[in-house]
Design an enzyme around this catalytic site. Structure first.
Site, PDB file in Angstrom:
ATOM      1  N   GLY A  42       0.855  -1.185   0.000  1.00 27.19           N
ATOM      2  CA  GLY A  42       0.000   0.000   0.000  1.00 27.19           C
ATOM      3  C   GLY A  42       0.894   1.239   0.000  1.00 27.19           C
ATOM      4  O   GLY A  42       2.093   1.152  -0.308  1.00 27.19           O
ATOM      5  N   ARG A 330     -14.577  13.031  12.809  1.00 24.90           N
ATOM      6  CA  ARG A 330     -15.436  11.890  12.516  1.00 24.90           C
ATOM      7  C   ARG A 330     -16.112  11.292  13.739  1.00 24.90           C
ATOM      8  O   ARG A 330     -17.266  10.890  13.677  1.00 24.90           O
ATOM      9  CB  ARG A 330     -14.593  10.809  11.840  1.00 24.90           C
ATOM     10  N   ARG A 435      -8.500   9.506  14.227  1.00 27.17           N
ATOM     11  CA  ARG A 435      -7.689  10.060  13.141  1.00 27.17           C
ATOM     12  C   ARG A 435      -8.480  11.125  12.396  1.00 27.17           C
ATOM     13  O   ARG A 435      -9.653  10.930  12.092  1.00 27.17           O
ATOM     14  CB  ARG A 435      -7.297   8.952  12.163  1.00 27.17           C
TER      15      ARG A 435
HETATM   16  C1  FAD Z   1     -12.790   3.634   1.383  1.00 25.06           C
HETATM   17  C2  FAD Z   1     -11.646   4.309   2.072  1.00 25.06           C
HETATM   18  C3  FAD Z   1     -11.289   5.608   1.742  1.00 25.06           C
HETATM   19  C4  FAD Z   1     -10.226   6.240   2.372  1.00 25.06           C
HETATM   20  N1  FAD Z   1      -9.907   7.521   2.029  1.00 25.06           N
HETATM   21  C5  FAD Z   1      -8.867   8.131   2.644  1.00 25.06           C
HETATM   22  C6  FAD Z   1      -8.498   9.456   2.293  1.00 25.06           C
HETATM   23  O1  FAD Z   1      -9.103  10.083   1.434  1.00 25.06           O
HETATM   24  N2  FAD Z   1      -7.447  10.015   2.930  1.00 25.06           N
HETATM   25  C7  FAD Z   1      -6.739   9.362   3.891  1.00 25.06           C
HETATM   26  O2  FAD Z   1      -5.787   9.917   4.418  1.00 25.06           O
HETATM   27  N3  FAD Z   1      -7.060   8.091   4.220  1.00 25.06           N
HETATM   28  C8  FAD Z   1      -8.098   7.466   3.626  1.00 25.06           C
HETATM   29  N4  FAD Z   1      -8.418   6.187   3.975  1.00 25.06           N
HETATM   30  C9  FAD Z   1      -7.516   5.433   4.859  1.00 25.06           C
HETATM   31  C10 FAD Z   1      -6.303   4.963   4.055  1.00 25.06           C
HETATM   32  O3  FAD Z   1      -6.709   4.583   2.760  1.00 25.06           O
HETATM   33  C11 FAD Z   1      -5.585   3.784   4.696  1.00 25.06           C
HETATM   34  O4  FAD Z   1      -5.411   4.002   6.046  1.00 25.06           O
HETATM   35  C12 FAD Z   1      -4.222   3.608   4.052  1.00 25.06           C
HETATM   36  O5  FAD Z   1      -4.333   3.560   2.654  1.00 25.06           O
HETATM   37  C13 FAD Z   1      -3.531   2.364   4.567  1.00 25.06           C
HETATM   38  O6  FAD Z   1      -2.323   2.218   3.860  1.00 25.06           O
HETATM   39  P1  FAD Z   1      -1.288   1.106   4.272  1.00 25.06           P
HETATM   40  O7  FAD Z   1      -0.171   1.187   3.294  1.00 25.06           O
HETATM   41  O8  FAD Z   1      -0.967   1.214   5.709  1.00 25.06           O
HETATM   42  O9  FAD Z   1      -2.072  -0.280   4.090  1.00 25.06           O
HETATM   43  P2  FAD Z   1      -2.859  -0.916   2.838  1.00 25.06           P
HETATM   44  O10 FAD Z   1      -3.024  -0.001   1.697  1.00 25.06           O
HETATM   45  O11 FAD Z   1      -4.067  -1.562   3.422  1.00 25.06           O
HETATM   46  O12 FAD Z   1      -1.899  -2.045   2.326  1.00 25.06           O
HETATM   47  C14 FAD Z   1      -1.686  -3.236   3.047  1.00 25.06           C
HETATM   48  C15 FAD Z   1      -0.753  -4.103   2.260  1.00 25.06           C
HETATM   49  O13 FAD Z   1      -0.359  -5.180   3.083  1.00 25.06           O
HETATM   50  C16 FAD Z   1      -0.503  -6.393   2.387  1.00 25.06           C
HETATM   51  N5  FAD Z   1      -0.786  -7.418   3.393  1.00 25.06           N
HETATM   52  C17 FAD Z   1      -1.638  -7.367   4.440  1.00 25.06           C
HETATM   53  N6  FAD Z   1      -1.565  -8.495   5.151  1.00 25.06           N
HETATM   54  C18 FAD Z   1      -0.645  -9.266   4.545  1.00 25.06           C
HETATM   55  C19 FAD Z   1      -0.117 -10.558   4.814  1.00 25.06           C
HETATM   56  N7  FAD Z   1      -0.482 -11.268   5.866  1.00 25.06           N
HETATM   57  N8  FAD Z   1       0.804 -11.036   3.959  1.00 25.06           N
HETATM   58  C20 FAD Z   1       1.220 -10.335   2.868  1.00 25.06           C
HETATM   59  N9  FAD Z   1       0.770  -9.108   2.591  1.00 25.06           N
HETATM   60  C21 FAD Z   1      -0.146  -8.591   3.420  1.00 25.06           C
HETATM   61  C22 FAD Z   1      -1.601  -6.185   1.387  1.00 25.06           C
HETATM   62  O14 FAD Z   1      -1.441  -7.071   0.336  1.00 25.06           O
HETATM   63  C23 FAD Z   1      -1.339  -4.718   1.004  1.00 25.06           C
HETATM   64  O15 FAD Z   1      -0.368  -4.709  -0.010  1.00 25.06           O
HETATM   65  C24 FAD Z   1      -9.502   5.554   3.366  1.00 25.06           C
HETATM   66  C25 FAD Z   1      -9.856   4.258   3.717  1.00 25.06           C
HETATM   67  C26 FAD Z   1     -10.934   3.642   3.092  1.00 25.06           C
HETATM   68  C27 FAD Z   1     -11.343   2.285   3.550  1.00 25.06           C
END
Ligand code: FAD
Length: 637
Positions: A42, A330, A435
């Site tokens: 992500g 929120r 948040r």
């Molecule tokens: C609908 C929606 C809209 C949003 N809009 C906003 C916004 O406008 N602005 C904002 O700031 N935030 C927003 N958020 C929150 C934000 O999108 C997330 O908090 C953020 O994108 C998380 O990023 P991350 O890289 O931490 O995790 P993620 O993007 O969830 O990535 C997780 C990664 O880990 C991998 N993974 C997980 N478990 C395993 C495992 N066991 N083994 C191998 N790989 C694994 C997955 O494959 C993925 O690649 C939104 C959330 C949602 C649900």
């Protein structure tokens, strides 16, 4: 164990610069001697992998999707915060820092939040250089809009697809490093354990989701960027695959879990419409820039919205919070929507919804302007509900959206397991008990592009390590344990599907550990979860074989972890005898039904240590010290 957050000395605004100077460096030629595993692609993991590889480290990156760019970050809609102050409306690094600490109800670490506000501006520069198509003003400067909990406009956006555009940027950088041979990409792998050697994180066990084979990988450090655990509630706005497995398995290997009960319930989601629904859809908070939230003044009013005259409508957020209006944070907006529905003023078939009305904005700015800002969101709403939001108000209700809790990390983003770093939504670090909108993307990219590249170097340069390969007995032991669990899941052959257990678990969590909590309810829920877990291990039906593509098996492993982790959330919620942000214990509220903190006894991070199967977790406390902001009762009036 004494938790040491390793917060650098010195004035708040100088801590990060000073720390970067004082940390040991790995010289450019030596970087190629280090292997780093990054789990997650992500915004946090993708940006970390690309940046670490660009620095010269050998990176192995894992995700469970078929492509790194399908990570859940792609779903983010509304925008990303930064303290650029382009609109010249009074923003500053200090104000972003303050708003974030206050927004989190004073339950986040000052030093981390200040660093986040500082690097927010670097993120925008970096992303612009990557070519992210942020919205622009007529004069060419990037445009901003407002998000909850702030009185300035500091949110950068690309229509309602900001996450997608940012992720494409991070993915492009990642792809460049894959092509250069510095990142080896392992899609369709699920991490099922962390391997600890000599007390350090030195590798992982993954299951190849296509062939079913278990693989082991060794490295000098492991970075988890595996996202949040909102799907413990079954229904949430998260992608269906989001889970707690990686973080929970790390917890079982010694990484403390911090504030697991801090969940964000987002006020503007499309309401639940049936028992067999498996996903909820977010309507971005950006819509509250122009949409007005209201309910009929009279309880039980079933007239169509167009038939309810202006003076019989209650714009309850504008009435109660004149300063912030519809843009209160929120947690506040969600609680108020619930309150109106509890008073019998909810709308729609289920009466569990409030209106989000754009009529005034369309009259004022014209439909074309509104369409330009939110077109894709309106289209999504229309497709799901078959209503036209340009003509009739949207109906919205709060839903689980984000988890502020996560693995405990110090200032360097390192967990309590040396060499195990945690980034993005998977850690607990910056948002306290609530948040603010548009701050998750900011944190994920801050962690990945601008924090971990320095702090992991400090760790690698300063930590003696012996050479370790996957031949080490610790890898064999971890693989055997994972295998044992898979065999057990497949051998039960019961009568209930995995989803059926998940749905029931989600119901328990929502009813007792959702928007409002009580001590009695939390205790009831513990019993219910324990019984459900016992039934799961006797009666779940997981068809198929281990050595093949088997999505039931994937889900079963995740739900098994949720069934344990849900209980940890209840324990944490019960232990925190106050209300703060998204954690609302009904016994602790002001006369106006706002969250009532107890700073004397609960101004701390609660970090839980795994002590063994079916044993109570051990509680550890990291006191939160506020030297730069004054703790006050949060007010958005
Ligand atoms: C609908 C929606 C809209 C949003 N809009 C906003 C916004 O406008 N602005 C904002 O700031 N935030 C927003 N958020 C929150 C934000 O999108 C997330 O908090 C953020 O994108 C998380 O990023 P991350 O890289 O931490 O995790 P993620 O993007 O969830 O990535 C997780 C990664 O880990 C991998 N993974 C997980 N478990 C395993 C495992 N066991 N083994 C191998 N790989 C694994 C997955 O494959 C993925 O690649 C939104 C959330 C949602 C649900």
């Amino acid at each position: 164990m004494q938790l040491d957050a390793k917060i650098p000395d010195g004035p708040l605004a100088e801590k990060w610069d000073r720390h970067r100077f004082e940390m040991k460096l790995v010289n450019p030629a030596n970087k190629r001697k280090f292997d780093i595993i990054v789990v997650g692609t992500g915004l946090a993991g993708g940006s970390a992998s690309a940046t670490l590889a660009e620095l010269g480290y050998n990176v192995k990156t894992f995700c469970f999707q078929d492509s790194p760019r399908r990570a859940h970050s792609i779903a983010a809609q509304g925008g990303i915060n930064a303290a650029k102050n382009y609109p010249n409306d009074g923003d500053s690094i200090w104000r972003l820092f303050y708003d974030t600490v206050k927004g989190g109800d004073f339950r986040a670490r000052e030093a981390n939040v200040h660093r986040l506000a500082q690097v927010s501006n670097n993120i925008i520069d970096h992303c612009v250089a990557q070519g992210i198509p942020f919205a622009r003003e007529y004069g060419g400067l990037l445009a901003n809009r407002s998000f909850g909990g702030a009185q300035v406009s500091r949110t950068f956006y690309a229509r309602g697809q900001t996450g997608q555009q940012l992720l494409l940027g991070a993915y492009s950088s990642l792809a460049r490093q894959i092509a250069a041979g510095k990142v080896t990409m392992f899609p369709r792998r699920e991490m099922l354990d962390v391997v600890i050697v000599d007390g350090q994180a030195r590798g992982i066990v993954v299951r190849n989701l296509i062939s079913g084979e278990l693989e082991t990988h060794a490295a000098h450090a492991v970075v988890l960027a595996t996202g949040g655990y909102g799907n413990v509630f079954f229904l949430s706005t998260n992608a269906m695959g989001c889970n707690v497995t990686a973080a929970y398995r790390a917890y079982k290997k010694g990484a403390f879990f911090a504030n697991p009960c801090f969940t964000q319930i987002h006020p503007t989601c499309i309401p639940v419409h049936g028992t067999y629904q498996s996903k909820l859809t977010l309507m971005s908070e950006s819509l509250r820039n122009d949409g007005r939230v209201w309910v009929p003044k009279k309880a039980g009013d079933t007239r169509r919205p167009a038939d309810i005259p202006e003076d019989e409508r209650d714009y309850f957020l504008e009435r109660k919070y004149p300063s912030f209006g519809n843009l209160v944070p929120r947690d506040v907006a969600s609680r108020n929507a619930k309150e109106q529905c509890d008073l019998g003023k909810g709308v729609g078939e289920t009466r569990l919804a409030v209106y989000l009305d754009f009529a005034d904005a369309i009259r004022r700015d014209g439909r074309a302007v509104i369409e330009k800002k939110y077109g894709n969101l309106f289209q999504m709403y229309a497709k799901i509900t078959a209503d036209n939001p340009y003509e009739t108000p949207m109906m919205i209700y709060p839903a689980v959206h984000y988890t502020m809790g996560g693995l405990w990390v110090d200032y360097n983003l390192m967990s309590t397991v040396p060499g195990l770093f945690v980034l993005g939504e998977a850690n607990f670090s910056d948002h306290g008990a609530n948040r603010l909108g548009a701050s998750a993307l900011m944190q994920g990219l801050a962690d990945g592009y601008f924090v971990i590249p320095y702090t992991i170097g400090g760790y690698l340069a300063g930590t003696p390590q012996r050479a370790v390969t996957t031949a080490d007995p610790a890898f064999k032991a971890a693989t055997q344990a994972v295998n044992g669990r898979i065999s057990k899941l497949l051998s039960i052959n019961g009568h209930r599907t995995v989803d059926d257990f998940h749905r029931e678990l989600g119901g328990i969590m929502w009813d007792y550990c959702g928007m409002a909590r009580t001590n009695a309810g939390l205790e009831v829920a513990r019993g219910l979860i324990q019984n459900l877990r016992a039934e799961f291990w006797e009666n779940v039906k997981v068809p198929g074989e281990p050595g093949e593509f088997n999505q039931s098996l994937e889900r079963a492993g995740r739900v098994a972890d949720f069934l344990e982790f849900g209980e940890l959330m209840l324990i944490d919620a019960r232990a925190r005898q106050e209300s703060c942000g998204g954690h609302f214990n009904e016994a602790f509220q002001t006369q106006e039904n706002e969250a009532l903190r107890d700073d004397e006894n609960f101004c701390h991070v609660a970090a839980w240590e795994f002590t063994g199967e079916d044993k109570e977790p051990a509680f550890h406390k990291e006191p939160l010290v506020f030297e730069n902001v004054h703790l006050t009762q949060r007010s958005y009036k």
